[in-house]
Write an enzyme that holds these catalytic residues in place. Sequence first.
Site, short mmCIF file in Angstrom:
data_model
loop_
_atom_site.label_atom_id
_atom_site.label_comp_id
_atom_site.label_asym_id
_atom_site.label_seq_id
_atom_site.Cartn_x
_atom_site.Cartn_y
_atom_site.Cartn_z
N THR A 189 0.81 -1.22 0.00
CA THR A 189 0.00 0.00 0.00
C THR A 189 0.84 1.27 0.00
OG1 THR A 189 -1.57 -1.22 1.31
CG2 THR A 189 -1.69 1.18 1.46
N GLY A 243 -3.72 -5.80 7.11
CA GLY A 243 -4.75 -4.86 7.53
C GLY A 243 -5.57 -5.33 8.71
#
Length: 329
Positions: A189, A243
């Site tokens: 990310t 995450g």
Amino acid sequence: MIDRRKFIKSVSLLAGTLPFVKPLNFSKFAKTNVEKPIVISTWDFGLPANEEAWKVLSSGGRALDAVEAGVKVPEGDPNVNTVGYGGLPDRDGHVTLDACIMDENFRCGSVMFLEGIKHPISVARAVMEKTPHIIFAGDGALQFALQNGFKEENLLTPESEAAWKEWLKTGVYKPWEKKDWDNKDSHDTIGMIAIDSNGNLSGACTTSGLKFKMHGRVGDSPVIGAALYVDNDYGAAVSTGVGEEVIRISGAHTVVELMRNGYSPADACKGAVDRIIKINKDKAKELQVGFLALNKFGEYGSYAIQPEFQYAVYSNKEKNVLKNSISHF
Ligand code: SD4
């Protein structure tokens, strides 16, 4: 009923994992030499992204505009296979994107499980600016994007499709593997935070999520407080990595709260990582999570579970600099 002794013991244990520091004085006269503007972002693809953001910041623009412009670089780059166009698909072959953005006034917007739009960060910003809401998901997010002038396109590049077909040959579902974290070429990310020449902070985060994830799986990247948080009086933080672990501790918000309580950016990131390690015990060896933080004084720092997490910095003092995070292992 809460056992008071156990509670005090657990609080002091947690405190024991955090370094003792003298709280910073956040009064507006505490520091006159604030380093600004400055932009920092995760991984090596942060370098060209920062360069784009810097064009906005160096001409006196808003941090919000800078972070949006910056993260659009990897979003549009087919060679970055973890963000936007060219992102690796889920295990059913769909490129599903997550993104969020937050400004200096606690305004925020997010899209999750969005398909067919190259720049999810701009859709997230449109959610923030054009609706009274914060999160749009899936088909609804796509519908909203199309109604607001975004173009639908195929985001699965031939290279990403080939990688997915190769993966299908064995098709063993293993959403995170230690070897991925050890591979410097396997970047994730992009999270970007910036302070502008007016001293205002903003942040953005965008991703195609974990490669070959289950269809419908959404990570931390579109979750305000998990992957991104901005409190303009104290600081901003972003995350990268698994995450699920970041959401469990409201990661970016935790980092900002620690900065609000006087921790330096790096110590605040360490405080959040320590919580993840404590929760996961031995499993932590297999995980990667990295936090990156910037405070109101233009000071920045990071901390990750595994080594190999890098971030890019752009300021008047340092341009095009890639730094290695300090890490637990
Ligand atoms: C996620 N945090 O979807 C993102 C992806 C990532 O290393 O950063 N992977 O959980």
